[in-house]
Scaffold this active site. Structure first.
Site, PDB file in Angstrom:
ATOM      1  N   ARG A   1      38.024  35.426  29.430  1.00  0.00           N
ATOM      2  CA  ARG A   1      38.097  33.773  29.724  1.00  0.00           C
ATOM      3  C   ARG A   1      36.550  33.160  29.759  1.00  0.00           C
ATOM      4  O   ARG A   1      36.014  33.976  30.493  1.00  0.00           O
ATOM      5  CB  ARG A   1      38.898  33.444  30.764  1.00  0.00           C
ATOM      6  CG  ARG A   1      40.389  33.509  30.916  1.00  0.00           C
ATOM      7  CD  ARG A   1      40.943  32.885  29.711  1.00  0.00           C
ATOM      8  NE  ARG A   1      41.075  31.439  29.764  1.00  0.00           N
ATOM      9  CZ  ARG A   1      41.872  30.748  30.147  1.00  0.00           C
ATOM     10  NH1 ARG A   1      43.429  31.347  30.091  1.00  0.00           N
ATOM     11  NH2 ARG A   1      41.987  29.301  30.464  1.00  0.00           N
TER      12      ARG A   1
ATOM     13  N   LYS B   1      31.651  33.260  34.959  1.00  0.00           N
ATOM     14  CA  LYS B   1      31.447  34.894  34.131  1.00  0.00           C
ATOM     15  C   LYS B   1      30.132  34.757  33.336  1.00  0.00           C
ATOM     16  O   LYS B   1      29.934  35.768  32.851  1.00  0.00           O
ATOM     17  CB  LYS B   1      33.021  34.896  33.239  1.00  0.00           C
ATOM     18  CG  LYS B   1      33.993  35.049  34.011  1.00  0.00           C
ATOM     19  CD  LYS B   1      35.302  35.102  33.103  1.00  0.00           C
ATOM     20  CE  LYS B   1      36.954  35.390  33.698  1.00  0.00           C
ATOM     21  NZ  LYS B   1      36.982  36.869  34.189  1.00  0.00           N
TER      22      LYS B   1
ATOM     23  N   HIS C   1      43.904  36.931  44.372  1.00  0.00           N
ATOM     24  CA  HIS C   1      43.166  37.206  43.468  1.00  0.00           C
ATOM     25  C   HIS C   1      41.840  36.278  43.070  1.00  0.00           C
ATOM     26  O   HIS C   1      40.970  36.608  42.243  1.00  0.00           O
ATOM     27  CB  HIS C   1      43.876  36.826  42.140  1.00  0.00           C
ATOM     28  CG  HIS C   1      45.121  37.859  41.902  1.00  0.00           C
ATOM     29  ND1 HIS C   1      44.842  38.820  40.996  1.00  0.00           N
ATOM     30  CD2 HIS C   1      46.473  38.173  42.263  1.00  0.00           C
ATOM     31  CE1 HIS C   1      45.794  39.680  40.865  1.00  0.00           C
ATOM     32  NE2 HIS C   1      46.827  39.280  41.590  1.00  0.00           N
TER      33      HIS C   1
ATOM     34  N   LYS D   1      38.685  48.919  31.198  1.00  0.00           N
ATOM     35  CA  LYS D   1      39.164  49.141  30.002  1.00  0.00           C
ATOM     36  C   LYS D   1      37.934  49.884  29.115  1.00  0.00           C
ATOM     37  O   LYS D   1      38.244  50.834  28.278  1.00  0.00           O
ATOM     38  CB  LYS D   1      39.758  48.138  29.202  1.00  0.00           C
ATOM     39  CG  LYS D   1      40.959  47.416  29.885  1.00  0.00           C
ATOM     40  CD  LYS D   1      41.385  46.188  29.226  1.00  0.00           C
ATOM     41  CE  LYS D   1      42.386  45.335  30.173  1.00  0.00           C
ATOM     42  NZ  LYS D   1      42.383  43.770  29.697  1.00  0.00           N
TER      43      LYS D   1
ATOM     44  N   THR E   1      39.119  43.651  35.060  1.00  0.00           N
ATOM     45  CA  THR E   1      39.712  44.661  34.526  1.00  0.00           C
ATOM     46  C   THR E   1      39.534  45.022  33.177  1.00  0.00           C
ATOM     47  O   THR E   1      39.593  46.300  32.685  1.00  0.00           O
ATOM     48  CB  THR E   1      41.465  44.433  34.663  1.00  0.00           C
ATOM     49  OG1 THR E   1      41.613  43.046  33.910  1.00  0.00           O
ATOM     50  CG2 THR E   1      42.045  44.364  35.884  1.00  0.00           C
TER      51      THR E   1
HETATM   52  C1  LIG Z   1      41.972  42.818  30.417  1.00  0.00           C
HETATM   53  C2  LIG Z   1      41.974  41.385  29.866  1.00  0.00           C
HETATM   54  C3  LIG Z   1      41.857  40.310  30.538  1.00  0.00           C
HETATM   55  C4  LIG Z   1      41.015  40.483  31.888  1.00  0.00           C
HETATM   56  O1  LIG Z   1      39.568  40.543  31.493  1.00  0.00           O
HETATM   57  P1  LIG Z   1      38.302  40.238  32.560  1.00  0.00           P
HETATM   58  O2  LIG Z   1      37.017  40.629  31.767  1.00  0.00           O
HETATM   59  O3  LIG Z   1      38.560  41.461  33.408  1.00  0.00           O
HETATM   60  O4  LIG Z   1      38.362  38.880  32.945  1.00  0.00           O
HETATM   61  C5  LIG Z   1      41.790  39.038  30.097  1.00  0.00           C
HETATM   62  N1  LIG Z   1      42.641  38.844  28.927  1.00  0.00           N
HETATM   63  C6  LIG Z   1      43.021  39.906  28.067  1.00  0.00           C
HETATM   64  C7  LIG Z   1      43.801  39.697  26.837  1.00  0.00           C
HETATM   65  C8  LIG Z   1      42.829  41.189  28.714  1.00  0.00           C
HETATM   66  O5  LIG Z   1      43.359  42.126  27.914  1.00  0.00           O
END
Ligand SMILES: *Cc1c(COP(=O)(O)O)cnc(C)c1O
Length: 826
Positions: A563, A568, A371, A674, A670
């Site tokens: 996070r 990021k 990961h 979404k 991820t």
């Molecule tokens: C999808 C999700 C993440 C992952 O977010 P990234 O922007 O891909 O790091 C982290 N926390 C929650 C609560 C999520 O739903």
């Protein structure tokens, strides 16, 4: 006492409401019976929490028979089973998800409203099951949903932390961590399977010392793993798999009399210490903290899960050779990679197999998902933990390593460099086991989570191992479940989609591409924009009700929720906002589309700079709010307590998704997926799965900017942030404004460390990408003015999000790694 965030909600909504009997079909009787017999209250006088529990138990009653039937089908058919081992499952709420997947959501909601029950209030009684930090844990939860929907005989294994991810409060702009006591009240979903306990033997004991767990060497001990099962409802409710979470307890707290456990000899460990083991989730994301308790947790997960699945395998077969044909074990990152020596130990010491056979069965049963490439996140455990806790497993690791290295030496005679690099043991001041090397050598498959990440993994991080085992390396781009992340969280858009293309997309998300021909239709564009406007108004209403803050649903909702981490680059986003702020201050009648910038995310409690970034974002919000010149034009909102439920609220309302990591550092992401499914447009660097998303949607429907991963790597040697500071006026003015304490007027110098990082070193190259980010941002705003063209592009994004369903990921895992087939329930 309630958790602080929830008690305020509850107290507003608690006044008992009238209850009329014709509720929901079969379930209304169940619901009432649970109120009467479990809570022993008159339904009319029940509190919201009691109603939630009664509703949860009713839904569980509805699914119980099918859950049993699913497990009985597997027992009979004896298919190859998939076991997904993960230290994290970021589940969120289960009530509405289970109803959605049972296809009962609309009727329950409707019936509840008919009965004048506060549906939303009831649903919000459920705490998020926050058994994870972020993307990795959420991925595990999405994968369980997909495996059940695709009728795969799968089971998740994890730990039942009594305290999940900490709750984030913001006080004077600073993050304060509060314990997440999510199990304080009985959880309606979990089933204690006491009789399926497992004994875990360690060659040390634990002792609490001033609040810290310490190893007591030379005192062998036994822990008891007690399983709690949670139902994982596949879409349509045909398959109901289990997530089995282990809770640790001490033998002296466990009543063996109840079961015939055979011979039990174990030193009695101090019960407090044993029960400490699964008390709390480690809240570190992307860093590895060498702590004995975490190491013990990882072993505990592995030992309980392997013992359990081997016991199940042995009920069907006494032929060990069949193990890889009946069992596929996926390791979610290296956290469960002690599975390699533990499975070897079982096969050698308990099955009495010779080494070569045991090794063949082990590698063919295990597969590993990587990961991260961040060196600070790659797990390396000190040898002395092994020596004290798991000496037999250490012996096995030494033997694996010695056989492996002699093989490497014979292939690369005279090359001690490669031997040193691929060794399972890293020698140094303190010798350590490299868990990634252990997982790669001890399994038959290593996959990355997006194409770019899998390539970088092969060509940089573990290049030598990839050359030794080229056939083991593969890619499985991540995905998210469209049930939770579209159907459940965005009912308005879901309805618009179903009206246009029918409902097949819910189960076969590749069908979403049928939206593409509608992207240019004004009528469909209008319906799409209307659904977005509704979601924005809903969010604004919710935000006002919980915090009193007002946001304008006609402003552009621009989001970065994840996070908080330097890679990021929340600070890059902040610099963008400061440049826009400076532009307005310089030209007060500048014409701009009103914008609301949303941030949300938690920082690891020990990550100083990440916590300072949170403070900065809050001060930025406060300063802009207090400046009459920009009011009504730009606004910054930091939403506290980022969690699955918050993501479900905000993502449907988002116009813009920010995915702006330094290229090469975000393995997949991820939240990017979404947002895409929910019709946001993405402004992003070419990183992780975003690259593949843009490929699918077409780059002209994306706002990509900035250095590529290759450019980042190539400029490492000479990159100097000063150059950008000296040569770009807007960059300089933005940084000077931070340095001048404009955002810290009563906290002089507070953000010095941030300015310092940006100007000296700037490891994540914020300044290199700022002007390109602003240019992409300008193009994006220009597009927003053309509502139909914006809608067209957004619809095309939704239409091409099909491959980012976790169903697609799981289909590839099943056929290419697990070689497992669906086992439908009659
Ligand atoms: C999808 C999700 C993440 C992952 O977010 P990234 O922007 O891909 O790091 C982290 N926390 C929650 C609560 C999520 O739903």
């Amino acid at each position: 006492m309630d958790a602080p965030t929830r008690s305020s909600l509850a107290s507003k909504q608690t006044p008992p409401q009238p209850f009329s009997v014709p509720f929901f079909g079969q379930a209304d009787a169940l619901f009432e019976r649970h109120l009467l017999s479990d809570a022993v209250v008159e339904p009319v006088g029940a509190y919201e929490r009691q109603r939630f529990e009664a509703l949860g138990h009713s839904v569980r009653d509805v699914l119980a028979a099918q859950w049993i039937k699913t497990q009985a089908t597997y027992d009979q058919a004896d298919p190859k089973r998939i076991y997904y081992l993960s230290m994290e499952f970021l589940i969120g709420r289960s009530l509405t998800n289970n109803l959605t997947n049972l296809m009962l959501n609309p009727s329950f909601k409707h019936a509840a409203i008919e009965a004048q029950l506060d549906w939303v209030g009831m649903v919000e009684q459920e705490p998020d099951a926050g058994l994870g930090n972020g993307g990795l844990g959420r991925l595990a939860a999405c994968f369980l949903d997909s495996m059940a929907t695709m009728q795969l005989p799968a089971m998740g294994y994890g730990l039942r932390y009594e305290y999940g991810m900490f709750k984030q409060a913001i006080e004077q702009g600073w993050q304060r961590e509060q314990p997440d006591n999510w199990l304080r009240r009985q959880d309606p979903w979990e089933i204690l399977r006491r009789s399926e306990f497992v004994e875990v033997k360690l060659s040390c004991s634990f002792e609490m010392h001033q609040g810290n767990l310490q190893i007591v060497a030379g005192h062998p001990s036994t822990l008891i793993g007690v399983p709690y099962d949670r139902p994982i409802v596949g879409f349509g409710g045909r398959t109901i798999n289990s997530l089995r979470l282990w809770s640790a307890t001490a033998p002296d707290y466990f009543d063996f009399q109840e079961f015939s456990s055979g011979d039990f000899v174990g030193a009695l460990v101090g019960s407090i210490s044993a029960q400490t083991l699964t008390r709390v989730l480690y809240p570190d994301d992307s860093t590895q903290k060498g702590q004995a308790l975490r190491f013990a947790q990882e072993y505990f997960l592995v030992a309980c899960s392997l013992a359990d699945l081997i016991r199940r395998f042995r009920r069907h077969s006494d032929d060990w050779q069949l193990l890889p044909e009946k069992v596929a074990i996926q390791l979610n990152d290296t956290h469960p990679s002690l599975s390699v020596p533990e499975l070897m130990r079982i096969l050698l010491d308990e099955a009495n197999l010779p080494w070569d056979e045991a090794w063949d069965l082990t590698t063919r049963s295990l597969a590993y998902t990587n990961h991260t490439l961040l060196p600070e996140a790659l797990e390396k455990w000190p040898l002395h933990y092994f020596r004290q806790m798991l000496p037999r497993q250490l012996e096995i690791i030494y033997e694996i390593n010695s056989r492996f290295l002699s093989d490497v030496r014979s292939r690369h005679p005279g090359d001690e460099g490669i031997v040193e690099r691929v060794s399972l043991i890293e020698e140094g001041e303190e010798d350590k086991v490299r868990m990634a090397n252990l997982a790669i050598v001890g399994s038959h498959s290593t996959n990355g989570v997006a194409a770019i990440h899998s390539n970088l993994l092969k060509t940089t991080t573990v290049r030598d191992l990839a050359q030794i085992f080229p056939e083991r390396f593969n890619n499985k781009t991540n995905g998210v479940t469209p049930r939770r992340w579209l159907l459940m969280c965005n009912p308005d858009l879901s309805q618009v989609i179903s009206d246009a293309i029918g409902e097949d997309w819910m189960e076969d998300f590749s069908k979403i591409v049928d939206l593409a021909p509608h992207a240019g239709e004004p009528g469909f564009q209008h319906a799409f924009l209307q659904a977005k406007r509704n979601a924005k108004a809903n969010f604004a209403g919710w935000l006002h009700s919980v915090s009193g803050q007002s946001v304008d649903p006609d402003s552009i909702f621009d989001c970065q929720i994840k996070r908080i981490h330097e890679y990021k680059r929340q600070m890059l986003n902040a610099l963008r906002v400061i440049v826009l702020y400076n532009r307005i201050r310089a030209v007060p009648d500048l014409e701009i589309t009103p914008r609301t910038f949303f941030f949300a995310g938690k920082a690891a409690p020990g990550y100083r700079i990440a916590k300072l970034i949170i403070k900065f974002l809050n001060n930025l919000a406060g300063t802009i709010d207090g400046d009459p010149l920009v009011r009504g034009r730009i606004k910054v909102v930091f939403l506290p307590e980022y969690c699955v439920s918050l993501a479900e609220r905000l993502i449907p309302a988002a116009d813009v998704s920010n995915q702006i990591s330094t290229a090469g550092y975000e393995a997949s992401g991820t939240s990017n997926m979404k947002f895409m499914m929910n019709g946001a447009l993405t402004i992003a660097t070419r990183d992780g799965a975003t690259i593949e998303m843009a490929e699918q949607a077409g780059e002209d429907n994306f706002f990509l900017f900035g250095l590529t991963a290759q450019q980042v790597a190539e400029s490492r040697g000479w990159y100097d942030p000063r150059w950008h500071y000296d040569n770009d006026v807007e960059t300089r003015q933005a940084i000077d404004l931070i340095a001048s304490d404009h955002f810290s007027q009563n906290e002089r110098g507070a953000f010095g460390p941030i300015v310092d990082i940006l100007l000296h070193g700037d490891h994540y190259m914020h300044l290199a990408d700022l002007s390109a980010y602003l240019a992409a941002d300008q193009a994006l705003c220009a597009l927003y003015a053309d509502r139909n063209e914006w809608a067209r592009k957004a619809i095309l994004n939704v239409a091409h999000s099909g491959p980012f369903s976790s169903d697609r990921s799981i289909a590839q895992y099943a056929s290419e790694i697990w070689r497992a087939k669906p086992c439908p329930v009659a």
